[in-house]
Motif scaffolding. Sequence first.
Motif, PDB file in Angstrom:
ATOM      1  N   ILE A   1      43.319  36.261  43.352  1.00 19.92           N
ATOM      2  CA  ILE A   1      41.882  36.266  43.631  1.00 19.92           C
ATOM      3  C   ILE A   1      41.093  36.429  42.344  1.00 19.92           C
ATOM      4  O   ILE A   1      40.069  35.773  42.123  1.00 19.92           O
ATOM      5  CB  ILE A   1      41.544  37.396  44.627  1.00 19.92           C
ATOM      6  N   ALA A   2      41.556  37.336  41.467  1.00 16.99           N
ATOM      7  CA  ALA A   2      40.834  37.596  40.228  1.00 16.99           C
ATOM      8  C   ALA A   2      40.839  36.379  39.305  1.00 16.99           C
ATOM      9  O   ALA A   2      39.845  36.096  38.629  1.00 16.99           O
ATOM     10  CB  ALA A   2      41.456  38.799  39.515  1.00 16.99           C
ATOM     11  N   LEU A   3      41.942  35.635  39.258  1.00 18.03           N
ATOM     12  CA  LEU A   3      42.007  34.475  38.370  1.00 18.03           C
ATOM     13  C   LEU A   3      41.107  33.341  38.852  1.00 18.03           C
ATOM     14  O   LEU A   3      40.497  32.649  38.041  1.00 18.03           O
ATOM     15  CB  LEU A   3      43.459  33.987  38.272  1.00 18.03           C
ATOM     16  N   GLY A   4      41.005  33.164  40.147  1.00 18.20           N
ATOM     17  CA  GLY A   4      40.120  32.124  40.677  1.00 18.20           C
ATOM     18  C   GLY A   4      40.477  30.759  40.142  1.00 18.20           C
ATOM     19  O   GLY A   4      41.632  30.311  40.195  1.00 18.20           O
ATOM     20  N   THR A   5      39.492  30.055  39.587  1.00 15.94           N
ATOM     21  CA  THR A   5      39.699  28.705  39.056  1.00 15.94           C
ATOM     22  C   THR A   5      40.509  28.703  37.765  1.00 15.94           C
ATOM     23  O   THR A   5      40.929  27.638  37.306  1.00 15.94           O
ATOM     24  CB  THR A   5      38.351  28.028  38.807  1.00 15.94           C
ATOM     25  N   ARG A   6      40.731  29.859  37.166  1.00 12.43           N
ATOM     26  CA  ARG A   6      41.518  29.933  35.931  1.00 12.43           C
ATOM     27  C   ARG A   6      43.016  30.033  36.222  1.00 12.43           C
ATOM     28  O   ARG A   6      43.811  30.242  35.309  1.00 12.43           O
ATOM     29  CB  ARG A   6      41.078  31.146  35.106  1.00 12.43           C
ATOM     30  N   TYR A   7      43.397  29.895  37.474  1.00 10.07           N
ATOM     31  CA  TYR A   7      44.792  30.111  37.859  1.00 10.07           C
ATOM     32  C   TYR A   7      45.713  29.057  37.260  1.00 10.07           C
ATOM     33  O   TYR A   7      45.466  27.851  37.343  1.00 10.07           O
ATOM     34  CB  TYR A   7      44.915  30.076  39.387  1.00 10.07           C
TER      35      TYR A   7
ATOM     36  N   VAL B   1      46.995  59.538  32.988  1.00 13.92           N
ATOM     37  CA  VAL B   1      46.996  60.841  32.324  1.00 13.92           C
ATOM     38  C   VAL B   1      46.925  60.676  30.812  1.00 13.92           C
ATOM     39  O   VAL B   1      46.276  61.455  30.106  1.00 13.92           O
ATOM     40  CB  VAL B   1      48.249  61.646  32.727  1.00 13.92           C
ATOM     41  N   ARG B   2      47.554  59.632  30.294  1.00 11.44           N
ATOM     42  CA  ARG B   2      47.524  59.363  28.851  1.00 11.44           C
ATOM     43  C   ARG B   2      46.271  58.614  28.418  1.00 11.44           C
ATOM     44  O   ARG B   2      46.096  58.333  27.236  1.00 11.44           O
ATOM     45  CB  ARG B   2      48.762  58.558  28.447  1.00 11.44           C
ATOM     46  N   GLY B   3      45.402  58.286  29.378  1.00 11.42           N
ATOM     47  CA  GLY B   3      44.179  57.562  29.040  1.00 11.42           C
ATOM     48  C   GLY B   3      44.323  56.061  29.078  1.00 11.42           C
ATOM     49  O   GLY B   3      43.397  55.345  28.700  1.00 11.42           O
ATOM     50  N   ASP B   4      45.446  55.565  29.568  1.00 10.42           N
ATOM     51  CA  ASP B   4      45.676  54.128  29.673  1.00 10.42           C
ATOM     52  C   ASP B   4      45.416  53.703  31.114  1.00 10.42           C
ATOM     53  O   ASP B   4      46.205  54.009  32.014  1.00 10.42           O
ATOM     54  CB  ASP B   4      47.108  53.791  29.256  1.00 10.42           C
ATOM     55  N   LEU B   5      44.306  52.985  31.349  1.00  7.14           N
ATOM     56  CA  LEU B   5      43.919  52.585  32.697  1.00  7.14           C
ATOM     57  C   LEU B   5      44.186  51.108  32.960  1.00  7.14           C
ATOM     58  O   LEU B   5      43.616  50.528  33.879  1.00  7.14           O
ATOM     59  CB  LEU B   5      42.433  52.901  32.927  1.00  7.14           C
ATOM     60  N   GLY B   6      45.042  50.521  32.149  1.00  4.02           N
ATOM     61  CA  GLY B   6      45.388  49.117  32.359  1.00  4.02           C
ATOM     62  C   GLY B   6      44.477  48.184  31.592  1.00  4.02           C
ATOM     63  O   GLY B   6      43.714  48.598  30.714  1.00  4.02           O
ATOM     64  N   VAL B   7      44.562  46.906  31.938  1.00  6.88           N
ATOM     65  CA  VAL B   7      43.765  45.880  31.263  1.00  6.88           C
ATOM     66  C   VAL B   7      42.905  45.160  32.289  1.00  6.88           C
ATOM     67  O   VAL B   7      43.244  45.080  33.474  1.00  6.88           O
ATOM     68  CB  VAL B   7      44.659  44.874  30.515  1.00  6.88           C
ATOM     69  N   SER B   8      41.796  44.642  31.819  1.00  6.36           N
ATOM     70  CA  SER B   8      40.870  43.923  32.686  1.00  6.36           C
ATOM     71  C   SER B   8      41.458  42.592  33.120  1.00  6.36           C
ATOM     72  O   SER B   8      42.046  41.869  32.317  1.00  6.36           O
ATOM     73  CB  SER B   8      39.548  43.695  31.945  1.00  6.36           C
ATOM     74  N   PHE B   9      41.290  42.262  34.398  1.00  5.15           N
ATOM     75  CA  PHE B   9      41.716  40.956  34.886  1.00  5.15           C
ATOM     76  C   PHE B   9      40.877  39.835  34.265  1.00  5.15           C
ATOM     77  O   PHE B   9      41.348  38.711  34.121  1.00  5.15           O
ATOM     78  CB  PHE B   9      41.564  40.883  36.418  1.00  5.15           C
ATOM     79  N   ARG B  10      39.634  40.161  33.923  1.00  4.84           N
ATOM     80  CA  ARG B  10      38.704  39.109  33.508  1.00  4.84           C
ATOM     81  C   ARG B  10      38.919  38.670  32.067  1.00  4.84           C
ATOM     82  O   ARG B  10      38.899  37.485  31.760  1.00  4.84           O
ATOM     83  CB  ARG B  10      37.255  39.597  33.697  1.00  4.84           C
ATOM     84  N   ASN B  11      39.086  39.642  31.138  1.00  7.88           N
ATOM     85  CA  ASN B  11      39.189  39.261  29.734  1.00  7.88           C
ATOM     86  C   ASN B  11      40.400  39.859  29.013  1.00  7.88           C
ATOM     87  O   ASN B  11      40.583  39.600  27.818  1.00  7.88           O
ATOM     88  CB  ASN B  11      37.908  39.651  28.978  1.00  7.88           C
TER      89      ASN B  11
ATOM     90  N   ALA C   1      31.939  41.723  41.498  1.00  5.33           N
ATOM     91  CA  ALA C   1      31.677  40.290  41.635  1.00  5.33           C
ATOM     92  C   ALA C   1      32.840  39.451  41.117  1.00  5.33           C
ATOM     93  O   ALA C   1      33.154  38.396  41.673  1.00  5.33           O
ATOM     94  CB  ALA C   1      30.399  39.931  40.887  1.00  5.33           C
ATOM     95  N   ALA C   2      33.494  39.937  40.044  1.00  2.43           N
ATOM     96  CA  ALA C   2      34.614  39.201  39.450  1.00  2.43           C
ATOM     97  C   ALA C   2      35.962  39.621  40.015  1.00  2.43           C
ATOM     98  O   ALA C   2      36.998  39.114  39.571  1.00  2.43           O
ATOM     99  CB  ALA C   2      34.616  39.398  37.932  1.00  2.43           C
ATOM    100  N   ARG C   3      35.959  40.572  40.965  1.00  3.32           N
ATOM    101  CA  ARG C   3      37.198  41.122  41.538  1.00  3.32           C
ATOM    102  C   ARG C   3      38.131  41.646  40.449  1.00  3.32           C
ATOM    103  O   ARG C   3      39.337  41.410  40.476  1.00  3.32           O
ATOM    104  CB  ARG C   3      37.895  40.065  42.399  1.00  3.32           C
TER     105      ARG C   3
END
Length: 335
Positions: free
Chosen positions: A58-64, A94-104, A296-298
């Motif tokens: 869903i997050a990738l959308g047309t960029r899939y 806990v270490r402050g790493d919340l992952g990476v953004s799906f968008r960029n 909006a960008a999921r």
Amino acid sequence: MTAPVRNAGLPAPVRGVLTHPIVRFLARRLLYSLVVLFGVLILVFALVQLVPGDPVRIALGTRYTPEAYNALRAASGLDRPLLEQFFGYAGSAVRGDLGVSFRNGDPVTQILMERLPATVSLAVFGILIALLIAIPAGIYSALHEGKVSDAIIRVASQFGVSVPDFWMGILLIALFSTTLGWLPTSGYRPLFDDPGGWLRHVILPGLTVGFVAGAIMTRYVRSAVLEVSGMTYVRTARSKGLAPRIVTMRHIVRNALVPVLTITGIQLATILSGVIVVEVVFAWPGLGRLVFNAVAARDYPVIQGAVLLIAVLFLLVNLVVDLLYAVIDPRIRLS
């Protein structure tokens, strides 16, 4: 037989610090906060799992593309078993790493830290405006109960509570930007890089937030002052012939500050959590606008990280408010 003294093996200064009421209070609140954050962590983790369909697709959308899909799924840890995903996410958080953004693909922690100063500066400016409105207006209205001035303040506060944020913002833009040309309609300047530019850009969104919060707080200030004014010790102070100003400041206002402090903390936490409509209207790059764009960008990792950060801010504000209770009124014991 004498019961053993807890922490008896520790030096006396250390025992004194550990048994101090504030230290014990902070330890209890820290434990409580950790429990709350763990619950929030479970909820934000479940957010991705409960989304209908594949959140990465869903997050990738047309960029899939198959390559982009597999890379983003692996980077987000969604290719692992569910239990392993949760503990991996919790340990990283806990270490402050919340992952990476799906968008960029940027780290979520970096994105949040870039947006946090804008939200904090708007919240502080807005709550100062609200206090400058609410405290004098609420006190004056309570001390002149039943008079025309009291009615005017009550009607004005009701109007401020009823007016939507976006409409208040549009009115201020139309007056100060479009008609008078005094202030910019939108944008943001970092406080420490350009203080003058920051002030010019924060005035309109700060006034929008401050007017609405001030209207809400005025009603609480008025109610608190009226309640304290009817107390026995206030009537006694007046019967002793004390000057009205002394009675008002020493006996009424100070004792009315405790409930006022509560609503101030709630309003500050609300603003810090992101006034989405205000930030969108004024293109203010804070947490509220970030969450709006992420929804909006999921962009679910950003949403998860923002919810966690907002929960931390709420807990910090509540902790500071609880500590200030004892400063304002020594009769209140921290428990």
